[in-house]
Design an enzyme around this catalytic site. Structure first.
Site, PDB file in Angstrom:
ATOM      1  N   ARG A  31       6.504 -40.554  28.158  1.00  0.00           N
ATOM      2  CA  ARG A  31       7.157 -40.389  27.002  1.00  0.00           C
ATOM      3  C   ARG A  31       8.556 -40.871  27.785  1.00  0.00           C
ATOM      4  O   ARG A  31       8.826 -41.544  25.754  1.00  0.00           O
ATOM      5  CB  ARG A  31       7.157 -38.980  27.088  1.00  0.00           C
ATOM      6  CG  ARG A  31       6.241 -37.789  26.148  1.00  0.00           C
ATOM      7  CD  ARG A  31       6.915 -36.120  26.759  1.00  0.00           C
ATOM      8  NE  ARG A  31       5.591 -35.169  25.948  1.00  0.00           N
ATOM      9  CZ  ARG A  31       5.172 -34.588  26.758  1.00  0.00           C
ATOM     10  NH1 ARG A  31       6.403 -33.281  27.069  1.00  0.00           N
ATOM     11  NH2 ARG A  31       4.457 -33.757  25.801  1.00  0.00           N
ATOM     12  N   ARG A 104       3.687 -47.467  48.588  1.00  0.00           N
ATOM     13  CA  ARG A 104       2.774 -46.839  48.652  1.00  0.00           C
ATOM     14  C   ARG A 104       1.785 -46.852  49.926  1.00  0.00           C
ATOM     15  O   ARG A 104       0.690 -46.184  50.534  1.00  0.00           O
ATOM     16  CB  ARG A 104       1.116 -47.297  47.371  1.00  0.00           C
ATOM     17  CG  ARG A 104       0.674 -48.162  48.311  1.00  0.00           C
ATOM     18  CD  ARG A 104       0.274 -48.902  46.384  1.00  0.00           C
ATOM     19  NE  ARG A 104      -0.954 -49.689  46.353  1.00  0.00           N
ATOM     20  CZ  ARG A 104      -0.045 -51.559  47.087  1.00  0.00           C
ATOM     21  NH1 ARG A 104       0.847 -51.773  46.759  1.00  0.00           N
ATOM     22  NH2 ARG A 104      -1.094 -52.170  46.810  1.00  0.00           N
TER      23      ARG A 104
END
Length: 150
Positions: A31, A104
């Site tokens: 979105r 990460r």
């Protein structure tokens, strides 16, 4: 029996909730960055979130399998602690990857090490159970007996 593995069940439910959280983050990112399904490419910020969720989902079946195998055949307590550490590592991985690709790495290595510990617990537990049930030999008793004779 159920009371022996309730902690493993709790870690499993927590893991499922974590996976749901990761999926919701992808929905929010779609979105925010206007990336409609089934498209999986977009701005780097979206792609990092999408890949973080996909990577976590890819490892989840392995995690659940070794969590339960270690919990049933080795130690529910130790397996649950390792499971919590793994989930914490994966959460840090997701957050780190969402910020930058480099973010990460440390959590990835941490969670991989915990996963290998669970694999080790599973292997030892299944191996010892196999020896006890099918070979009628208890390797732990045999080891202690050998040390007592020395």
């Amino acid at each position: 029996m159920v009371e022996d593995v309730v902690s493993v069940g709790a870690v499993t439910v927590l893991g499922v909730l974590e996976q749901a959280y990761f999926s919701l983050q992808v929905i929010y990112a779609r979105r925010k960055y206007s990336v409609s399904p089934p498209t999986t490419s977009g701005p780097p910020e979206f792609e990092r979130i999408f890949r973080a969720q996909a990577n976590c989902s890819e490892y989840f079946p392995i995690f659940i399998t070794v969590l339960w195998t270690a919990g049933v055949f080795f130690s529910p307590g130790l397996s649950s602690v390792c499971g919590l550490l793994y989930l914490y590592g994966r959460l840090r991985y997701f957050w780190g990857y969402s910020q930058s690709a480099q973010g990460r790495l440390a959590p990835l290595y941490f969670s991989a090490k915990v996963l290998w510990v669970l694999i080790g617990f599973s292997s030892v537990g299944v191996g010892l159970s196999f020896c006890r049930f099918y070979l009628n030999v208890d390797p732990i008793d045999e080891l202690f007996s050998a040390f007592i004779l020395i």
